[in-house]
Design an enzyme around this catalytic site. Structure first.
Site, PDB file in Angstrom:
ATOM      1  N   LYS A 177       0.855  -1.204   0.000  1.00 59.44           N
ATOM      2  CA  LYS A 177       0.000   0.000   0.000  1.00 59.44           C
ATOM      3  C   LYS A 177       0.888   1.249   0.000  1.00 59.44           C
ATOM      4  O   LYS A 177       1.877   1.305  -0.734  1.00 59.44           O
ATOM      5  CB  LYS A 177      -0.939  -0.064   1.173  1.00 59.44           C
ATOM      6  N   ASP A 213      -4.973  -7.288   9.931  1.00 61.62           N
ATOM      7  CA  ASP A 213      -6.343  -6.730   9.979  1.00 61.62           C
ATOM      8  C   ASP A 213      -7.381  -7.742   9.523  1.00 61.62           C
ATOM      9  O   ASP A 213      -8.520  -7.729   9.987  1.00 61.62           O
ATOM     10  CB  ASP A 213      -6.457  -5.424   9.172  1.00 61.62           C
TER      11      ASP A 213
HETATM   12  C1  0WK Z   1     -10.584  -1.001   9.055  1.00 64.81           C
HETATM   13  C2  0WK Z   1      -9.786  -1.818  10.071  1.00 64.81           C
HETATM   14  C3  0WK Z   1      -8.333  -1.808   9.718  1.00 64.81           C
HETATM   15  C4  0WK Z   1      -8.149  -2.255   8.287  1.00 64.81           C
HETATM   16  C5  0WK Z   1      -8.959  -1.394   7.383  1.00 64.81           C
HETATM   17  C6  0WK Z   1      -8.836  -1.854   5.989  1.00 64.81           C
HETATM   18  O1  0WK Z   1      -9.964  -1.320  11.358  1.00 64.81           O
HETATM   19  O2  0WK Z   1      -7.640  -2.645  10.579  1.00 64.81           O
HETATM   20  O3  0WK Z   1      -6.791  -2.222   7.946  1.00 64.81           O
HETATM   21  O4  0WK Z   1     -10.311  -1.459   7.750  1.00 64.81           O
HETATM   22  O5  0WK Z   1      -9.566  -1.021   5.180  1.00 64.81           O
HETATM   23  P1  0WK Z   1      -8.984   0.340   4.606  1.00 64.81           P
HETATM   24  O6  0WK Z   1      -9.003   1.304   5.701  1.00 64.81           O
HETATM   25  O7  0WK Z   1      -7.616   0.032   4.088  1.00 64.81           O
HETATM   26  O8  0WK Z   1      -9.937   0.648   3.533  1.00 64.81           O
HETATM   27  C1  BGC Z   2      -1.365  -6.320   3.251  1.00 63.64           C
HETATM   28  C2  BGC Z   2      -2.165  -7.221   4.151  1.00 63.64           C
HETATM   29  C3  BGC Z   2      -3.422  -6.519   4.622  1.00 63.64           C
HETATM   30  C4  BGC Z   2      -4.189  -5.980   3.447  1.00 63.64           C
HETATM   31  C5  BGC Z   2      -5.435  -5.273   3.873  1.00 63.64           C
HETATM   32  C6  BGC Z   2      -2.243  -5.777   2.157  1.00 63.64           C
HETATM   33  O1  BGC Z   2      -1.529  -4.872   1.410  1.00 63.64           O
HETATM   34  O2  BGC Z   2      -0.278  -7.045   2.694  1.00 63.64           O
HETATM   35  O3  BGC Z   2      -1.406  -7.629   5.243  1.00 63.64           O
HETATM   36  O4  BGC Z   2      -4.190  -7.428   5.305  1.00 63.64           O
HETATM   37  O5  BGC Z   2      -3.365  -5.111   2.711  1.00 63.64           O
HETATM   38  O6  BGC Z   2      -5.181  -4.188   4.667  1.00 63.64           O
END
Ligand code: 0WK
Ligand code: BGC
Ligand code: 0WK
Ligand code: BGC
Length: 948
Positions: A177, A213
């Site tokens: 990411k 996560d």
């Molecule tokens: C919310 C969770 C966090 C996770 C995230 C993934 O609390 O641990 O990494 O969702 O979604 P994003 O914020 O990357 O869209």
């Molecule tokens: C990471 C994972 C993670 C996922 C969702 C990926 O880029 O390698 O460890 O679970 O993103 O956040």
């Protein structure tokens, strides 16, 4: 305005539907079901590669063990701090989990604060990034007035691929990411966090667990839905985890139970596995990313890249003049100008087209209505492909779980989180629908983890704490069973003292050391037919043994097994011997030798005072026997009277032997070095060839044990010296006699009190002979199941097992038979089968319960084997010292269901004897036909001597 729009679209209908040209242009992104099934199959292969120790290193999909072994069971409780790092937001939280509140409101309370992470920290030095995290934590404590003095357990959600050897250790494999802080790859990020917190100072934090996560999302949703065993993130990045059978996770010790595996499916395709599905736009996104060649699947699916994919497609179509009449703006050429949020907006039901127009306008474009339809359709195709690919990945995981558990159909809940899934209007529905098509036999429920992953992370910590405290308490309960080598040395010494005291016959001794009146081994010239009556621990066997002349060690054995009903074992003596007489009669009839009056040897596996080879005064019943009017009586006479009572057959009982003696003789027939007989079955006992000079002559000193005079017919020719009228030569040769030690009695006067556990006390208390056979009750098949049941009861009462439910079943004596130990401890048995054994016993158990039950079985059976090993070491060392040898080679004839059928008993016993008697090389010879052949041999010996 609306009128104008309707007219132009009518004309365009006449023109080609703009979505069609997009479909053609993005044909490669429109994956249909068989392609998705193909991708799903490929992913299954990748999972296998990642799980196996051989291919893991080269595998793209790393299948990382998480050391999370079970999903929440509702008993989690506690207050935790949590850090949630790696998603789109960095959050610090406080999570309060109240006992048993599971679904109900207020079960889990959370306070949280989001802290921005400046870009320079994302790309700066790792230590600074974690410094910022720790500072934010401190700020949170201040803001929420959380005591800085009190020690706070902390759960750390870290959403990147980490190699974990324990729950609180994680080596960062690679960033993904937007993160790529320097100096952390290959480092234990939990340690880095601990150092950062120490550096910040002024707070007492105990980082107890680090989870991905996906794992946290699974746990969060598992708190509400016990079917939740899959965690899914479709956010900035994408990933999934699930509960895998531990026996398939090569990188982790143990085969018991399950463990959550973080697939890191974002890397699917990094080894080229998806090359035939990669489009030019995917290649462009990858080339422009901060980790080219990495996270290929993620770049086709997750929120960090969907917007960029749409931009590149729209840019290409505009460049080719398919859109905006070929007009291209700088904004459209700029990376990141179309975000995934834009994609979601463009696909909104109502305002989708309007949003699209607005977004394109913001990119300095003047889109026609068709352009808007086309661009909206590009978004649809890009995000549709994302949900399709996620469905293919999920189908692979669910198929693997189905196969792991041999299920045809099943239900599963997927705990999901991430902005794409949460905010993209149609994403969830599309994903569910495609998955249903790909895997119709699986009923999948998706549960959104509303409050983010920290509840799950806190639960992991709570579970870890619960498991840790449970493990500590279980270890405490089991530690008295885990004997140290010093304790085993002590048992060996006490057994030795018991042997010596028993031989001296100066008053009652724990180890009775009963003379068997068997002096010499067979010499192989035995021949003829003999009967053997073998009152085993679990059944009664009648055998016809035919020793063939001149063919050393060749004998033919025909036998029939008869059950020994409990009411006979615990009825009257006459009923018992009438039953034996009836079986003998049935056998002789069945063999057509009713009137042959063959000489018979009687194996009577109980402590008996013998004054000759064919007399046998029962000292006391053991095991499950307590027939009346037998103790103190000559059981050979009782059998003869029963035969007479039956008046159907004639029996010439020539010898009566203990089953250890019979087993030794069977062994000697195969191996002349066999001078010890061991039974590890329903009961336990050992006999061995002792120097005659060490055996206090029976009848010489009228010890308290030798009173009654029920003398049998042959008594008149007994010499005072206890020999059987052997010739002088023979008398001169007779150096040894086989002694039946009856070592089962060790501890009867307290010599083992320091190793006896509360469970043993209960078992002895509930036995039909309390205070007797203490060593036997620690080591033999009749009792091990009960020792386990008592220990399971203690653990359940302590709330460590079966959720503290003490069921009637568990309180039922004898419900946990020793055979279950053998089954439960067999290496081939997966935990599922342990659970089905417990189920069969009416004990509803969890994975954890089965692991603990197996641990209890192992502790109890291992102790039993070690104690027998220590006893054996005492016996072989005594023989060695008897003969003044530095080194002794000796063989032990051994029998008994425990020794023969338990998966580990024999090897632990042998290993313990080897270690405790290093100057003895002991060979263990399992007997084929049991002690019966030995009894027949002794009968042959006895008969031949009488003929001389
Ligand atoms: C919310 C969770 C966090 C996770 C995230 C993934 O609390 O641990 O990494 O969702 O979604 P994003 O914020 O990357 O869209
Ligand atoms: C990471 C994972 C993670 C996922 C969702 C990926 O880029 O390698 O460890 O679970 O993103 O956040
Ligand atoms: C088989 C022998 C028998 C002995 C038995 C002990 O032939 O004499 O009593 O083994 O094993 P169990 O049946 O008690 O397991
Ligand atoms: C008896 C012994 C016998 C052993 C094995 C014990 O209970 O006392 O005589 O050898 O069981 O069957």
């Amino acid at each position: 305005m609306l009128a104008v729009h309707l007219v132009s679209s009518f004309f365009s209908k006449l023109q080609e539907d703009p979505t069609k040209k997009v479909d053609r242009f993005l044909y490669a992104m429109c994956l249909h079901d068989d392609q998705l099934s193909d991708i799903s199959t490929r992913f299954q292969a990748e999972m296998k590669k990642g799980l196996s120790a051989e291919s893991n290193a080269a595998a793209a999909v790393k299948m990382l063990p998480t050391h999370v072994r079970c999903t929440p069971d509702g008993s989690e409780t506690g207050q935790f701090l949590a850090l949630d790092l790696g998603g789109s937001k960095f959050k610090v939280l406080q999570v309060k989990v109240r006992e048993g509140m599971r679904m109900r409101r207020g079960g889990v309370e959370m306070e949280e604060k989001t802290y921005p992470i400046p870009r320079e920290l994302l790309e700066g030095r790792g230590a600074e990034l974690f410094g910022h995290v720790s500072e934010s934590l401190k700020d949170f404590l201040h803001e929420k007035n959380i005591s800085l003095e009190k020690k706070h357990p902390l759960a750390f959600t870290f959403s990147f691929p980490c190699e974990q050897s324990t729950l609180d250790r994680g080596l960062l494999l690679s960033w993904s990411k937007t993160y790529r802080a320097r100096g952390l790859q290959g480092k234990d990020v939990v340690q880095v966090l601990r150092e950062a917190i120490d550096k910040t100072g002024g707070m007492h934090i105990e980082v107890l667990a680090m989870v991905n996560d996906t794992v946290a999302a699974m746990m969060t949703c598992g708190f509400e839905d016990r079917y939740c065993e899959v965690g899914l993130i479709i956010g900035t990045g994408t990933n999934a985890c699930y509960m895998e059978e531990l026996c398939h996770v090569d990188l982790v010790e143990g085969d018991e139970g399950r463990m959550c595996v973080n697939t890191e499916w974002g890397a699917f395709g990094d080894d080229g596995a998806l090359n035939d599905y990669i489009t030019e736009f995917d290649r462009d996104v990858d080339a422009a990313s901060n980790n080219p060649g990495k996270q290929i699947f993620e770049k086709m699916v997750s929120g960090m890249y969907l917007g960029e994919l749409v931009r590149l497609v729209v840019l290409k179509m505009a460049t080719l003049g398919i859109l905006f009449e070929g007009h291209v703006s700088d904004a459209l050429r700029t990376k990141g100008k179309i975000t995934t949020a834009h994609v979601a907006a463009m696909e909104e039901y109502k305002n989708g087209l309007k949003n699209t127009r607005g977004i394109l306008m913001d990119l300095d474009l003047t889109p026609s209505p068709d352009d808007c339809v086309a661009v909206q359709h590009v978004s649809t195709i890009v995000s549709f492909r994302s949900s399709n690919l996620v469905a293919a990945g999920l189908a692979a995981i669910l198929t693997r779980i189905k196969n792991n558990r041999n299920l045809r159909t099943f239900r599963m809940t997927v705990g999901v989180d991430g902005t794409v899934y949460k905010t993209h209007p149609q994403y969830p529905k599309r994903l569910h629908k495609v998955l249903q098509r790909l895997l119709p036999e699986c009923q999948v429920r998706f549960v959104l983890s509303h409050s983010g992953s920290s509840k799950g992370a806190a639960l992991v910590t709570a579970v870890a704490q619960r498991l840790a405290s449970q493990k500590r308490k279980v270890d405490e309960t089991l530690s008295p069973f885990r004997l140290s080598s010093e304790q085993l040395q002590l048992v060996k010494a006490r057994m030795r003292a018991g042997l010596e005291a028993g031989l001296k016959r100066e008053g009652p001794s724990e180890v009775k050391m009963l003379p068997s009146f068997l002096y010499s081994p067979p010499d192989g010239t035995e021949h003829g037919q003999y009967l053997a009556l073998d009152l085993g621990g679990t059944n009664f066997k009648v055998m016809l043994v035919n020793f063939r002349k001149g063919l050393h060690q060749s004998s033919q054995v025909l036998h029939k097994i008869y059950t020994m009903p409990l009411e006979i074992m615990q009825g009257t003596g006459d009923e018992l011997f009438d039953h034996i007489a009836e079986c003998v009669s049935d056998f002789l009839d069945y063999m057509g030798i009713k009137n042959d009056r063959l000489p018979a040897g009687f194996t009577f596996p109980f402590p008996c005072e013998q004054t000759a080879i064919d007399t046998c005064k029962l000292v006391s019943w053991t095991k499950g026997f307590k027939a009346t009017d037998c103790e103190g009586n000559d059981v050979v006479s009782m059998l003869r009277e029963a035969i007479k009572r039956r008046n159907e057959v004639e029996l010439d009982i020539a010898a009566v032997v203990n089953d250890t003696v019979g087993t030794m003789m069977s062994g000697t027939y195969e191996d002349p070095q066999c001078e010890i007989g061991l039974i590890a079955g329903t009961g336990t006992n050992v006999c061995y060839m002792e120097e005659l000079k060490n055996i206090k002559k029976t009848g010489q000193k009228k010890g308290p044990m030798e009173r009654e005079e029920g003398k049998s017919g042959r008594e008149e020719n007994k010499q005072e010296d206890g020999t059987n009228g052997e010739t002088e030569q023979e008398k001169a040769d007779i150096q040894k006699m086989c002694i039946n030690t009856e070592w089962g009695g060790l501890g009867d006067y307290g010599s083992l009190d320091d190793i006896i556990t509360p469970s043993d006390v209960e078992v002895d208390h509930n036995s039909i002979n309390p205070g007797k056979q203490r060593f036997e009750k620690l080591t033999s098949g009749m009792y091990l199941g009960e020792v386990v049941r008592q220990t399971l009861l203690d653990l359940t009462r302590a709330g460590l097992l079966f959720r503290g439910h003490v069921t009637e079943t568990l309180k039922t004596p004898g419900i946990f038979q020793t055979k279950y130990l053998s089954q439960i401890e067999s290496d081939r048995l997966a935990l599922l089968q342990v659970r089905s054994i417990l189920q069969g016993l009416g004990l509803d158990s969890t994975c954890d319960d089965s692991i603990i039950v197996k641990e209890v079985c192992e502790a109890v059976s291992r102790r039993a084997a070690q104690l027998c090993g220590a006893g054996m070491a005492a016996v072989v060392d005594k023989i060695r010292e008897n003969r003044g040898l530095d080194h002794l080679n000796v063989t032990v004839g051994v029998d008994g269901t425990l020794y023969k059928h338990h998966p580990h008993f024999s090897e632990v016993l042998q290993e313990t004897a080897r270690v405790l008697a290093p100057q003895c090389n002991v060979t263990f010879l399992p007997s084929e036909d049991g002690s019966g052949k030995g009894a027949a041999l002794i009968t042959a010996l006895t008969r031949r001597r009488e003929e001389m």
